[in-house]
Every structure is written in C-alpha cells, then in structure tokens.
Scaffold this active site. Structure first.
Site, PDB file in Angstrom:
ATOM      1  N   ASP A 452      -8.930  -2.569   8.003  1.00 53.56           N
ATOM      2  CA  ASP A 452      -8.158  -3.713   7.513  1.00 53.56           C
ATOM      3  C   ASP A 452      -9.064  -4.612   6.676  1.00 53.56           C
ATOM      4  O   ASP A 452     -10.285  -4.448   6.669  1.00 53.56           O
ATOM      5  CB  ASP A 452      -7.593  -4.481   8.714  1.00 53.56           C
ATOM      6  CG  ASP A 452      -6.494  -5.454   8.334  1.00 53.56           C
ATOM      7  OD1 ASP A 452      -5.904  -5.287   7.248  1.00 53.56           O
ATOM      8  OD2 ASP A 452      -6.215  -6.373   9.113  1.00 53.56           O
ATOM      9  N   GLU A 455      -9.811  -5.188   0.940  1.00 53.80           N
ATOM     10  CA  GLU A 455      -9.550  -5.312  -0.507  1.00 53.80           C
ATOM     11  C   GLU A 455     -10.833  -5.545  -1.333  1.00 53.80           C
ATOM     12  O   GLU A 455     -10.830  -5.102  -2.497  1.00 53.80           O
ATOM     13  CB  GLU A 455      -8.551  -6.448  -0.768  1.00 53.80           C
ATOM     14  CG  GLU A 455      -7.155  -6.164  -0.290  1.00 53.80           C
ATOM     15  CD  GLU A 455      -7.055  -6.249   1.237  1.00 53.80           C
ATOM     16  OE1 GLU A 455      -6.256  -5.475   1.795  1.00 53.80           O
ATOM     17  OE2 GLU A 455      -7.769  -7.063   1.859  1.00 53.80           O
ATOM     18  N   ASP A 533       0.959  -7.002   5.085  1.00 53.93           N
ATOM     19  CA  ASP A 533       1.501  -8.110   5.877  1.00 53.93           C
ATOM     20  C   ASP A 533       2.843  -8.572   5.314  1.00 53.93           C
ATOM     21  O   ASP A 533       2.938  -9.568   4.595  1.00 53.93           O
ATOM     22  CB  ASP A 533       0.516  -9.278   5.905  1.00 53.93           C
ATOM     23  CG  ASP A 533      -0.765  -8.924   6.638  1.00 53.93           C
ATOM     24  OD1 ASP A 533      -0.755  -7.913   7.356  1.00 53.93           O
ATOM     25  OD2 ASP A 533      -1.762  -9.639   6.485  1.00 53.93           O
TER      26      ASP A 533
END
Length: 972
Positions: A452, A455, A533
């Site tokens: 997670d 990015e 999300d």
C-alpha cells in the site's frame, strides 16, 4: 457425476497541447556564444536567456513571468557547484519539428514501433512495460505496413503524438480510471496519485497505463501504447482521434488492427506479459475492515455478508487489529459464510514499523487461521521509519538503499510511522535487500503481502508525493540515474516486483500472492491490484464495475474493488422505486437467460447468462481448501440462437508449479440441440470424450417451471431493505444520511441533510471535473459561526426545509437549516438559476430565531465562515488567481502556505482556482460588502478558499449574510 441444467433458447426482449512538467536536478551553466543556457534545480527550464518555463503549462502572464524572473535571479545570485550526479536528459530545443513518425515492425506480425526520428529512436529510455525491452528495440522483417501512421510535433522538450482514426471509432482502456467504460471524449493524466475519495471526473488515480484500445467502425480493433514512464496526457476528446503528450522522446507502439479486441489484448500480453498464476485460494472471498478497535466491536460485526453477495469475489482491503482477526474468522465459520482470506492492515505492526508485530505471536495466529481454512495477507508499506536501532532502517542505511534528495542525503517524508525514508527499488541491490526482508517475514506464516501507499504517498505534501527532483540511482537496464519524475509511475511496480521475488525466495514451491495499490502497465506480472480508497456509496459501487473491466482491457485482469467502499457509509437502496426484479436491463445483442442460486432478492442484482455459454459449478464450500477433485459438478447451459453452447474448466492443485509440467486438467464442454434433444460432450487434454446424459425435453421444461415458481415465491416473501435510513426526527423536516441531488444546467451537486448540511459533491458536467469530495460528516463544503476552526455550524444537524425542482417550473434549489445554539441558526440556500445555468449560488445567513429579550434582542458575537475544501486534481499545476481591491494581480501557489487577505489586499469580489493541466478554472464570486476577509489554506491535495463575514451580534432584523456563486471557465 455431473448434473446439467439447460435453459431454453428464447431470445431477450432488448437486445491543445498542454506540456508536462520536466524537471532537471543538476546545476549546469554552459556558454554557447553570447546566450547562456541555464538548467535550474527549480521546476523550470530556461532557454537562451528566455524566461519561458517548460512546465505543465506556459505561464505567460505578467505575474507568472515575474515569479519566474524572481526565481532565476535568486538562483543566479547563489553559488553554483559541480553536480555529483549526471542525469541523462534528452536534448531540448526551442525549434519545433513535426511530421509523420517513422516506423519498424517488432515482436510479431501486426505490431509496429513509431518514433519521431532515428535519433529519437536511439535516445529513448529502456522499456519498463515490455517483459523484455530488447524485443521493443529489435526490428523484425515483415512486408506489412501499418494501417495508421501517427503524426508528431516536438517543441520545448514535449512530444505531441496524434493518431487520426475513422469516424465512429470508440475508445477504451487507459488503465485505472474512474467514470464510464467507454473513454471516448475523456482525458486522463498518467501520474500515480493517492486519490482518496476519487470521483468520476478524477483524471489521475493510483496506477498509470498509457494505453488506448480503439474499436473501429468495422469491428476491428487497434491498441496504442505510449511507452514512457513519465507523466503524460492521453486526450480522447477529439472525435476519432488520439492525442498523447509527454516529455520527449518516447516511442509509440501499435497493436493491429486485428479482428477483435480479444486479439489485440492477446498481442499486448505477448509484449508486456500475462498475469502471474495466482494460488486458487486468492480467488475466494476476502474479508477485512479498517479497523476494529476492540473485541466488543469485532463481536458486533454486522454480517451483511450473509446475503448472497458473499458469493462474489472481491479484493476488499481494510484493517484488522491482529488480536481480533481470529475472532472474526471464527464468526464467519459459525455463520456458514464462505470466506478464504483475512487481511491485516498496518495496525498489526509495532507503531507502524514494517516487518514488525505489535505484541503478538503471528505464527500462533496463522496456525489457528489455517486450521479453520483461512489464509492471512499482511500489509507492507514503502515508508521505513527513520529510527536508529530499528533493524530495517539500520540495514537499509548500511546498504545505502534510500532515495536521495538533490543534495545527496536521504529524502525524509512523513507517512504513518512519522518521518520515513524510502527504498530506491530502481537499484538491484535494493530489490535484493527488500526481497530478503520479505523472505524472513514470510517465515512467520505469511500467505500473501499487500503493498500500500506505494505511489509513493507522502503526508503533509500538497502533491501527495515526494519531490520530482529526488534522485534514483537506477540500474542501467531500467534507465540509469534519473529524477523521481522519471521513475514515479514505476515505483509501485518495482516494489511489487521486489515483494514477489521475496515470496518466491521464501518458498519456491508456492505461488506468491502480492496485491499492489500503485502500478504501471506490466505490473500484472508481479501483483494483483484493487481500485483504491473508494467511497461507500452507490455511485462508486456502480463505477467499480467499469473500473475493473477497464483494468482488464489494459492488461491487468486480476483486480477488484472494495465492494462495500473504503470510506463513508452507504445508503440502503439504489433504486427506491422498484426492485431489480422489475428493472428492464439493457443487454448486448443475443440471448440472455436469467438464473440464480436460489437466493434471489429484489434489492440484489439479477444474474444473466449469455446464450452460447456453459458454466461449471462446484458444490458450496466454506473455503477453497474443502474442494475435492471428485466433487460433483453442475453445468449451467444457455443455448444460443443456433442451439449450441460451449465452456471450459481448468483444474490443478491450486498452488505450486506442477501445472507448468503438464499436470493439470483442461476440460472442454460442448452442448447442442438437435430435434429438441440436447446433448453435452466433454473432453480433456488426453482426447477422451465423455457423453453426459441430459434430461429429456419434458423433464427440462418441468425443472424450469419449478425453478420459476420458486423464484417468484422467494421474491414475494422477501423483506425489502428500507429506502431511506432515518437518522432522527427533526420537527417534521427531512433529515437523513441520503444525499439530495441538485442537477440542472452545467452542475450536479450532492448535499447531505444531516451533520453539517455539507455539499459532498460538486461536478461540472461539460468538463467532467469534480471539485469536491467528502464524507457525510467532514470536509466538502461546510460553514462555521465563529472565528475558531470547526466552530458551531459544521457539526450540527441540518434539515431540508424547502425543495424546489426544476421540472416543477422553478429553479433547482434547496434550503437547509441547522440550529447552532443560543437561539441562532445557519440557513443555507443552494440554487442553480434558470436564467444562468452555468453557475450555482450559495446564499447563507446566521439568523436569530429565539434570542432572549434580556439581551436586547441581540445574540452573542458570531462570524459566518464559508469553508469549502476543494480537491486538487493536479496539485503542482494548480494556483489561485485574483486581482485585489487596490488593483494588484496575484497568483498564489501551493508552496505559499496559509494566507489571509483583508482590506485593499482582499480579492475584488472574485478569485479563481486554476488547473493548468485541465485548462479550466473554478471562479468564486462574492460581494465585498458582505465579505471582510478571505483565507487560502493549502492541504494535502486540497485547498480551502474561505470567505469571512464581519464579526458582530445578530438580531432578527440584522442577520449576517454571505452570498457567492461558482462557475467553471476556460483559462489560457
């Protein structure tokens, strides 16, 4: 034995160039005659004494030129030094070049590589999308020429590629994107972004796939890949045309035209690789939640999964405290809810330190989970806490694996553990280091790993990520030493690759399962993915279907959404007027047969099987480990117009790699109807044919009739979910968590008549831009009644006291009111005027309802504050523009922090939130007679544009008012 259910063959009743920021992190002064060239560390590039910045837009206004000049003078006035690192940069010239791209055939028949010139072909970076970059760079001999040749323009370091296709062409693909399945008329930017609460108009999400699938009017299909990791724009707004803009040079690869989209996708997969073979258990149902705070909360879990939705696979990512996971798993088994996986988010860690456990024995927990048929997947983030004595930080520092700043020191960014360093996965030594950490981690009984925040996401940063000027010391075969702007989109993929390799090191006889949030085209070789999300509402549930399909059409087929949504709370019913049993779906041409698993419900989707299909079904199990190769199978058969159907079934051990040695069973099923008699043949790899006995026609009709009776009885006896969730009563007015939608002219707004009465969503329909995202209880557009942040007004209940609908002859409007205590109320009217549908208005007041006579009819001191929190789709290219009361012009950029403006320095009744990437601005107009102060506050990917009234008491005769309106305009 195999049971066959046959459905009859009846037919269905319904059958402009925006350059992208280019960064340079080295200091360099070279003299070429009288005109110096200067490369600065700032996100600007200057050419031959010009002050023209090569950023994501050409800032040509006086104020922006002044800003650039000031930065240049500051740089020239400082010391210049020889850089320690030389970063490869393509040549940049102010002279434009254009023409048709040159091409060569690569890989196989029908695949072409296009470049702007032979020099550009030699200068491009290695491919991170292709399985083998040499295949992209090695021409093959062919006599076939491409059907379509792109044109190009190169200017100021930017390459604009245009491909014109026949009129009527439709577009798909573009990777992980929100909104509709067809991408015709849309535009996206490939820049991996932590996009919490994204909407249908968000143009950059967690993954980047610079890929377009074009379906031509003939039915043939063409694939187009811009093979660059850098930020680029994919513009599909011009009819039947593809325009791709990004830093030059980069090659464009076309696949086809081939006879169908399937053939294009097969060709693409031979270039970028196929999805890794997942373990069978990973295709079961997954359960997780962020997060349960106590044992009591775990025991109070609302098992909405006991509805038939439990049959549908999803990678639903949430959080469990490690101590509660076993309790949740046991409840699933007690309630006979099939489930294969429990997920562990960061709460299992010791203070969010990766590769640690917080006061728990993971081996003992995993052993107990395995005993009842559960696998466990654990989260690992890239942010490593900067803390001496923490073994991961110490070993990483010893091995020199961190991403660096321009000055050569490790970059420090804040995420969950606090100040963190970040592994540079572009280096083989870093991937080796990480893989061995994963190997040791897996020894605790870890079944799968969830990457997670990769990015990479960084807190307390307007861009939500690290500076683009950071340094990656990448392997030569990946692109060598580069700025973060080059590797940003590939960072998540390289982390997933390192994790995948670590799991293989831990046990070569098991298939790794890795899930990644961020990725680049080709990441499917190492990891599955999910859609990030999302929000718990019906719009996101609907949108999740097209998003998952879009990922599949971009080479990433192993994907899923948070079914129930990650943030917020869903309303009960999507179709309050009628159930799914009464809806008339629009289906593709052909025969579609309705079926169920004896679990139909009007508030659940209706299932249809396409004519010509056969689906094998196994018995119901609590987890995939209960399956047995000798289990009976049921075949669902739906005949097509020709009375035929076919299907396949792949079976192997469910884990390991014996299937690569031929140890699997691949069964074909074929059904046909002749003289009203249906027969089904089945044959496997060995060629043996098995004739399956099918019930007679009369027996089939009797089975269908009985099934229809049961279906009707179930629908008549079921209990509907309530249409609206009542929160509380409020003097007879409407009060609920269900958003009210105002849609008229150019705007679609969603307002929740509950806590704060906030505007949740603010979509400009012509541009598809979404300016607000929020939960029902915080953020979005809200108002306060005092100078203090979050004073009364944002946490009180609001009710709808009047609603006018456009179709009733009035303008679309909504009036809400919330009691803020002391006899006062905030009243807010939101309207879209019929005479000017380009704008929407908000008229707000603090009014006196029951102010006591003892106070002279006046209230306490109050100040009305309009507090919208706008979402920045492109934070580095967004700014606030306005002219002050005294006539001076200002551009306020994210690096300016919080600022207030009063008196003659206040905007003269108007300010604009500009997005240079989209070429649009959101104008906010207000009256300077009502507004006494304006405030700008930049957050992480957000900005607040506050309007303050004066501060004074109010009475029934003297309320405080602020009226303002919003409009979207084009900007140069």
């Amino acid at each position: 034995m195999e049971e066959v259910l046959v459905f009859g063959g009846g037919s269905s009743s319904i059958s402009s160039h925006i350059p992208v920021r280019r960064l340079c992190c080295s200091y360099l002064v070279q003299n070429h005659g009288p005109s110096p060239y200067l490369l600065s560390k700032n996100p600007l590039r200057f050419f031959k004494g010009s002050l023209l910045p090569a950023s994501a837009s050409t800032r040509a206004s006086c104020s922006s030129l002044f800003r650039s000049r000031r930065r240049t003078e500051k740089l020239l006035g400082g010391p210049l030094f020889k850089p320690k690192m030389t970063i490869q940069e393509g040549a940049v010239t102010t002279e434009a070049k254009s023409g048709n791209m040159i091409y060569e055939s690569i890989l196989e028949e029908g695949i072409f590589r296009f470049d702007c010139s032979s020099n550009d072909r030699a200068a491009v970076f290695p491919s991170l999308s292709f399985t083998n970059t040499k295949e992209r760079d090695t021409p093959i001999t062919t006599h076939k020429a491409p059907s379509f040749i792109p044109a190009f323009v190169c200017l100021l370091g930017q390459q604009i590629v245009k491909l014109e296709l026949p009129a009527g062409t439709s577009f798909y693909g573009t990777g992980e994107v929100s909104g509709q399945l067809e991408r015709t008329g849309k535009r996206v930017f490939t820049w991996n972004t932590d996009a919490w609460g994204y909407g249908p108009g968000t143009t950059s999400l967690y993954q980047s796939h610079p890929w377009v699938l074009a379906v031509l009017p003939t039915g043939e299909s063409l694939g187009v890949l811009a093979d660059t990791t850098r930020r680029c724009e994919i513009d599909l707004r011009n009819e039947s045309g593809i325009q791709i803009t990004g830093p030059s040079p980069f090659p464009v690869i076309t696949f086809g035209p081939f006879t169908s989209p399937v053939e294009v996708m097969r060709s693409l997969s031979r270039a970028i690789g196929t999805v890794f073979m997942p373990p069978k258990w990973s295709l079961g149902y997954h359960q997780c939640r962020w997060s349960y705070a106590s044992d009591e909360r775990v025991l109070e879990v609302h098992f909405f999964y006991s509805l038939p939705t439990a049959k549908y696979y999803a990678v639903k990512c949430c959080t469990y405290g490690i101590a509660f996971a076993l309790t949740v798993a046991r409840i699933f088994r007690e309630k006979d809810i099939p489930c294969d996986v429990i997920w562990m988010d960061i709460d299992y860690m010791d203070s969010f330190r990766c590769f640690t456990f917080d006061k728990a024995n993971p081996k003992s927990l995993v052993k107990s989970l395995h005993q009842i048929g559960f696998k466990a997947i654990w989260m690992l983030d890239p942010g490593i806490k900067r803390e001496e004595g923490y073994f991961v930080y110490d070993s990483g520092s010893k091995n020199d694996v961190w991403i660096l700043k321009e000055d050569g020191n490790p970059f420090i960014g804040e995420v969950w553990p606090g100040p963190c360093v970040f592994p540079d996965y572009t280096q083989s030594k870093t991937r080796y280091w990480w893989a061995h950490l994963v190997k040791d981690f897996v020894s605790n009984g870890v079944d799968g790993i969830w990457n997670d925040m990769n990015e990479p996401a960084v807190f307390k940063s307007v861009t939500k990520t690290m500076p683009e000027s950071n340094i990656h010391r990448g392997d030569i075969e990946l692109g060598g030493l580069q700025n973060h702007s080059h590797y940003h989109n590939a960072y998540g993929t390289l982390m997933a690759r390192s994790t995948y390799e670590g799991m293989k090191l831990a046990n070569e006889n098991k298939r790794p399962f890795v899930l990644t949030r961020a990725g680049f085209i080709g990441s499917q070789r190492y990891a599955a993915t999910w859609t990030g999300d999302n929000l718990s509402n019906w719009e996101h549930l609907h949108m999740s279907i097209s998003m998952v399909l879009q990922l599949g059409l971009s080479g990433q087929p192993l994907a899923g959404p948070d079914i129930g949504g990650f943030a917020g709370n869903a309303t009960p019913n999507s179709s309050p007027d009628q159930g799914s049993d009464n809806l008339q779906p629009i289906l593709p041409k052909g025969i579609w047969q309705k079926f169920d698993f004896e679990d139909s419900h009007p508030d659940l989707p209706t299932l249809y099987l396409q004519g010509g299909s056969i689906i094998p079904l196994a018995p119901v199990h609590q987890h995939t480990g209960e399956a047995n190769p000798n289990d009976d199978l049921t075949l669902l058969v739906a005949l097509d117009e020709e009375g035929k159907a076919k299907g396949v079934l792949f079976e192997d051990d469910g884990d390991g790699y014996e299937f690569t040695k031929g140890r699997y069973l691949y069964t074909h099923y074929a059904a046909k109807c002749e003289s009203s008699l249906v027969s089904v043949d089945a044959w496997g790899m060995d060629g043996d044919v098995v004739q399956i006995t099918v019930p007679s026609k009369d027996e089939v009709m009797e089975l269908v009739s009985e099934s229809e009776k049961k279906y009707k009885a179930r629908l008549e006896s079921c209990k509907h979910i309530p249409d609206v969730e009542d929160v509380s009563s409020h003097k007879g007015f409407e009060l609920s968590k269900t958003p009210v939608e105002l849609k008229s002219g150019e705007w679609a707004l969603k307002v929740v008549p509950w806590i704060g009465g906030r505007i949740l969503s603010m979509e400009h329909l012509p541009s598809g831009s979404q300016w607000l995202h929020s939960r029902i209880d915080i953020n979005g557009y809200e108002e306060y009644s005092g100078r203090e942040y979050r004073s009364a007004g944002c946490t009180e209940e609001y009710a709808v006291i009047e609603r006018d609908l456009e179709h009733a002859g009035e303008e679309e409007s909504l009036i809400l009111e919330g009691d803020i205590g002391g006899g006062l109320a905030i009243q807010r009217q939101i309207s879209i005027p019929k005479d000017n549908p380009k704008v929407f208005r908000i008229d707000s007041s603090i009014i006196a309802r029951k102010v006591g006579a003892g106070s002279g009819g006046f209230s306490r001191l109050v100040c009305l504050r309009a507090h919208p929190m706008f979402t920045l789709l492109h934070p580095t290219e967004s700014f606030i523009s306005f002219t002050t009361v005294n006539g001076s012009k200002h551009e306020i950029w994210p690096d300016s922090g919080e600022q207030t403006f009063e008196g003659d320095l206040m905007p003269n009744g108007k300010w604009t939130l500009c997005d240079k990437c989209l070429g649009i601005g959101l104008v906010s107009r207000f009256s300077t007679n009502e507004v006494f102060k304006c405030m700008i506050h930049w957050g992480t990917g957000t900005v607040n544009l506050e309007l303050w009234s004066e501060e004074r008491p109010v009475s029934k005769e003297s309320p405080l008012r602020i009226s303002h309106e919003y409009e979207v305009i084009s900007i140069p």
